[in-house]
Design a protein around this motif. Structure first.
Motif, PDB file in Angstrom:
ATOM      1  N   ALA A 168      10.249  13.236  22.209  1.00 32.87           N
ATOM      2  CA  ALA A 168      10.002  12.614  23.514  1.00 32.87           C
ATOM      3  C   ALA A 168      11.276  11.960  24.027  1.00 32.87           C
ATOM      4  N   MET A 169      11.317  11.778  25.354  1.00 35.17           N
ATOM      5  CA  MET A 169      12.485  11.178  25.995  1.00 35.17           C
ATOM      6  C   MET A 169      12.012  10.405  27.217  1.00 35.17           C
ATOM      7  N   ALA A 170      12.678   9.303  27.506  1.00 41.25           N
ATOM      8  CA  ALA A 170      12.259   8.494  28.661  1.00 41.25           C
ATOM      9  C   ALA A 170      13.404   7.624  29.155  1.00 41.25           C
ATOM     10  N   ASP A 171      13.319   7.256  30.447  1.00 43.90           N
ATOM     11  CA  ASP A 171      14.154   6.185  30.993  1.00 43.90           C
ATOM     12  C   ASP A 171      13.488   4.889  30.561  1.00 43.90           C
ATOM     13  N   ILE A 172      14.102   4.127  29.668  1.00 45.44           N
ATOM     14  CA  ILE A 172      13.356   3.048  29.018  1.00 45.44           C
ATOM     15  C   ILE A 172      13.018   1.903  29.968  1.00 45.44           C
ATOM     16  N   HIS A 173      13.738   1.772  31.096  1.00 45.15           N
ATOM     17  CA  HIS A 173      13.382   0.761  32.094  1.00 45.15           C
ATOM     18  C   HIS A 173      12.828   1.409  33.359  1.00 45.15           C
ATOM     19  N   GLY A 174      12.539   2.723  33.283  1.00 48.94           N
ATOM     20  CA  GLY A 174      12.025   3.410  34.456  1.00 48.94           C
ATOM     21  C   GLY A 174      13.083   3.759  35.477  1.00 48.94           C
ATOM     22  N   LEU A 175      14.340   3.571  35.156  1.00 51.28           N
ATOM     23  CA  LEU A 175      15.442   3.851  36.074  1.00 51.28           C
ATOM     24  C   LEU A 175      16.261   5.012  35.558  1.00 51.28           C
ATOM     25  N   ALA A 176      16.478   6.026  36.394  1.00 45.89           N
ATOM     26  CA  ALA A 176      17.239   7.195  35.970  1.00 45.89           C
ATOM     27  C   ALA A 176      18.662   6.832  35.570  1.00 45.89           C
ATOM     28  N   ARG A 183      12.586   9.573  21.159  1.00 48.95           N
ATOM     29  CA  ARG A 183      11.739   9.334  19.986  1.00 48.95           C
ATOM     30  C   ARG A 183      11.795  10.538  19.073  1.00 48.95           C
ATOM     31  N   LEU A 184      11.986  10.275  17.769  1.00 48.58           N
ATOM     32  CA  LEU A 184      12.103  11.345  16.789  1.00 48.58           C
ATOM     33  C   LEU A 184      10.773  11.597  16.087  1.00 48.58           C
ATOM     34  N   GLU A 185      10.652  12.757  15.486  1.00 50.60           N
ATOM     35  CA  GLU A 185       9.421  13.145  14.801  1.00 50.60           C
ATOM     36  C   GLU A 185       9.095  12.210  13.644  1.00 50.60           C
ATOM     37  N   ASN A 186      10.130  11.640  13.017  1.00 54.90           N
ATOM     38  CA  ASN A 186       9.903  10.736  11.882  1.00 54.90           C
ATOM     39  C   ASN A 186       9.589   9.310  12.306  1.00 54.90           C
ATOM     40  N   GLY A 187       9.418   9.081  13.608  1.00 52.56           N
ATOM     41  CA  GLY A 187       9.038   7.767  14.108  1.00 52.56           C
ATOM     42  C   GLY A 187      10.196   6.905  14.572  1.00 52.56           C
ATOM     43  N   ILE A 188      11.415   7.276  14.250  1.00 56.96           N
ATOM     44  CA  ILE A 188      12.584   6.505  14.688  1.00 56.96           C
ATOM     45  C   ILE A 188      12.732   6.619  16.203  1.00 56.96           C
ATOM     46  N   ARG A 189      13.058   5.506  16.832  1.00 55.21           N
ATOM     47  CA  ARG A 189      13.314   5.477  18.268  1.00 55.21           C
ATOM     48  C   ARG A 189      14.787   5.137  18.514  1.00 55.21           C
ATOM     49  N   LEU A 190      15.455   6.001  19.218  1.00 53.63           N
ATOM     50  CA  LEU A 190      16.847   5.771  19.598  1.00 53.63           C
ATOM     51  C   LEU A 190      16.849   5.254  21.034  1.00 53.63           C
ATOM     52  N   ASP A 192      18.473   2.376  24.039  1.00 57.51           N
ATOM     53  CA  ASP A 192      19.779   1.882  24.512  1.00 57.51           C
ATOM     54  C   ASP A 192      20.843   2.971  24.504  1.00 57.51           C
ATOM     55  N   LEU A 193      20.440   4.202  24.828  1.00 55.00           N
ATOM     56  CA  LEU A 193      21.398   5.305  24.921  1.00 55.00           C
ATOM     57  C   LEU A 193      21.998   5.348  26.319  1.00 55.00           C
ATOM     58  N   ASP A 194      23.289   5.642  26.376  1.00 57.05           N
ATOM     59  CA  ASP A 194      23.941   5.809  27.676  1.00 57.05           C
ATOM     60  C   ASP A 194      23.783   7.228  28.207  1.00 57.05           C
ATOM     61  N   ALA A 195      23.583   8.196  27.324  1.00 55.03           N
ATOM     62  CA  ALA A 195      23.439   9.589  27.755  1.00 55.03           C
ATOM     63  C   ALA A 195      22.741  10.395  26.668  1.00 55.03           C
ATOM     64  N   VAL A 196      22.098  11.480  27.087  1.00 54.08           N
ATOM     65  CA  VAL A 196      21.449  12.418  26.166  1.00 54.08           C
ATOM     66  C   VAL A 196      21.916  13.818  26.520  1.00 54.08           C
ATOM     67  N   VAL A 197      22.282  14.592  25.487  1.00 54.22           N
ATOM     68  CA  VAL A 197      22.736  15.967  25.692  1.00 54.22           C
ATOM     69  C   VAL A 197      21.808  16.908  24.922  1.00 54.22           C
ATOM     70  N   LEU A 364       9.902  18.656  22.159  1.00 59.49           N
ATOM     71  CA  LEU A 364      10.635  17.955  23.211  1.00 59.49           C
ATOM     72  C   LEU A 364      10.570  18.707  24.534  1.00 59.49           C
ATOM     73  N   LEU A 365      10.744  20.035  24.491  1.00 58.04           N
ATOM     74  CA  LEU A 365      10.658  20.816  25.726  1.00 58.04           C
ATOM     75  C   LEU A 365       9.261  20.709  26.328  1.00 58.04           C
ATOM     76  N   ILE A 366       8.234  20.782  25.476  1.00 62.69           N
ATOM     77  CA  ILE A 366       6.860  20.642  25.957  1.00 62.69           C
ATOM     78  C   ILE A 366       6.676  19.286  26.639  1.00 62.69           C
ATOM     79  N   HIS A 367       7.202  18.232  26.005  1.00 61.50           N
ATOM     80  CA  HIS A 367       7.090  16.879  26.563  1.00 61.50           C
ATOM     81  C   HIS A 367       7.801  16.769  27.912  1.00 61.50           C
TER      82      HIS A 367
END
Length: 462
Positions: A168-176, A183-190, A192-197, A364-367
């Motif tokens: 899963a992926m999201a704008d954590i404050h709702g702002l693009a 969110r990873l399959e093992n439950g870890i949440r990353l 405060d990311l500045d970018a995702v590739v 992730l693509l499905i999400h």
């Protein structure tokens, strides 16, 4: 971006992911922006030929490109490398060092590849620039490239490997233009990311409705039906020696299945001068190649040897395959040649599948599609200015491959690499520069007063 440190998540540790990582390190090395760079690399099974069954099978499958033409990194140079520089870092150059020294020679000493199979060392020693390396050797080369990139990363670049899939992926404050979360399959949440590739390799797809129906019939009648997918993962145990098997499609997957059902079962190719002969093991099935075209496909020397050995046969031009319910079997008939039908209790689909995120198996693509954060290409966006194909058929912006949402809006902090190797290499360089040039992420609570005046809060409407 806290304290001048930029944090990026690269999803995928295959060739595309490594290309992005390599270019990020290169751009960070020559950049003048103060602060560090944290890179989270996410992949559930990086360089996965280490699994016993896959590793054994991968020894028999060949790459499509010659060893001298495969290069997965630039050694941290600030620009894309030229042909001569690529040759020095190619799989062929890597293999020569493996064969001569048992590892990779660097100015500071010898970086040994621990646990390298003796058969791979032997292959490395016989490899020629124009040879097509095995998948197993290629995957170890990719693993070696990752080790080298990590070892040579600038001191201000910090790498973290996550052996899990992204779901899963999201704008954590709702702002693009704000911080990103994965969110990873093992439950870890990353967070405060500045970018995702997005740099995953070609994702698997669900079978079509017709393939699902065929699979159901095969299960009912105890037949073997292999749907499109990676041959390394296919279950071929139900294909018995000496029995007919139909393979539909003559693309790269056909060559892989041919190798698995011959070399993978103990057969050998023997060379006598310019002539190649196949020596069967006795465990091979009788392979019938079904093709739709009106003319016979080109025969390689190995294919000719298999035909001469009676292991490989052609069903004839414009072949149709039907299910015979009276005496359960798959029946192949040429519509243009007066040949007897070929009956088999096993059918393998080897036709190439086009990337289609709408049939994706990747969570992730499905999400992303279900939450309207991405859209497939081609789509209604195909006619929109600046839209083109991206990773796995996702729509991205033209100049810099920003991910497009369902409305055609380019996300300023999300990127997706193209599928073709040449386009992906260009994208990787463009993305690395764009990531490092991003302004600080918008934080609506930075001063405790809430969103800044004029902030775009449309994404918070629920």
């Amino acid at each position: 971006m806290a304290g001048g440190v930029r944090t990026v998540c690269v999803i995928g540790a295959g060739p595309r992911g490594l290309s992005v990582l390599d270019r990020l390190c290169a751009a960070a090395r020559v950049g003048t922006r103060p602060g560090g760079l944290v890179v989270h690399v996410v992949d559930p099974a990086p360089h996965r030929a280490d699994g016993s069954r896959r590793a054994e099978r991968a020894l028999h499958l060949s790459m499509d490109a010659p060893a001298s033409g495969i290069c997965a990194y630039s050694d941290g140079e600030g620009v894309l490398v030229d042909d001569q520089a690529a040759a020095r870092r190619s799989l062929y150059a890597w293999a020569r060092q493996v064969a001569e020294f048992g590892g990779i020679v660097e100015s500071g000493g010898l970086d040994r590849l621990h646990g390298l199979d003796a058969r791979l060392v032997s292959e490395a020693g016989t490899l020629r620039p124009d040879s097509r390396p095995s998948r197993a050797l290629y995957e170890r080369y990719i693993a070696g490239c990752f080790q080298r990139i990590a070892a040579r990363a600038p001191r201000n670049v910090f790498l973290h490997m996550h052996r899990s899939g992204a779901v899963a992926m999201a704008d954590i404050h709702g702002l693009a233009d704000g911080r990103q979360g994965v969110r990873l399959e093992n439950g870890i949440r990353l967070n405060d990311l500045d970018a995702v590739v997005l740099a995953e390799e070609r994702a698997g797809v669900r079978p079509t409705a017709l393939q699902e129906r065929t699979a159901a019939l095969a299960r009912i009648h105890y037949l073997t039906y292999v749907t499109p997918g990676d041959p390394l993962d296919a279950d071929l145990d139900g294909i018995e020696p000496g029995r007919n098997v139909l393979i539909r499609g003559l693309g790269p997957a056909f060559s892989d299945y041919l190798a698995l059902l011959t070399l993978g079962r103990g057969g050998r190719f023997l060379r006598n001068g310019d002539r190649i002969r196949y020596q069967p093991s006795g465990d091979e099935p009788v392979i019938h190649a079904a093709y739709r075209g009106c003319s016979a496909p080109k025969q390689t020397p190995e294919s000719v040897a298999l035909v001469e050995a009676g292991v490989l046969k052609l069903t004839g031009p414009a072949t149709e395959i039907r299910f015979d319910a009276t005496d359960p079997a798959f029946a192949a008939v040429s519509r243009l040649a007066p040949l007897a039908p070929v009956r088999a209790r096993a059918l393998i689909e080897a036709r190439p599948t086009r990337p289609d995120p709408r049939r994706a198996l990747d969570p992730l693509l499905i999400h992303l599609l279900k939450t309207a954060q991405a859209t497939a290409y081609p789509s209604a966006l195909a006619t929109a200015p600046g839209a083109r194909r991206g990773t796995g058929g996702l729509a991205v912006a033209c100049d810099t491959p920003h991910l497009l949402d369902v409305r055609g809006h380019a996300h300023p902090r999300r990127f997706a690499l193209a599928q073709s190797d040449q386009a992906a290499a260009r994208d990787a360089d463009t993305v690395a520069r764009a990531v490092l040039a991003l302004p600080p992420a918008v934080d609506p609570h930075a001063d405790g007063s809430g969103p800044a005046a004029g902030s775009d809060l449309r994404e918070l409407i629920v």
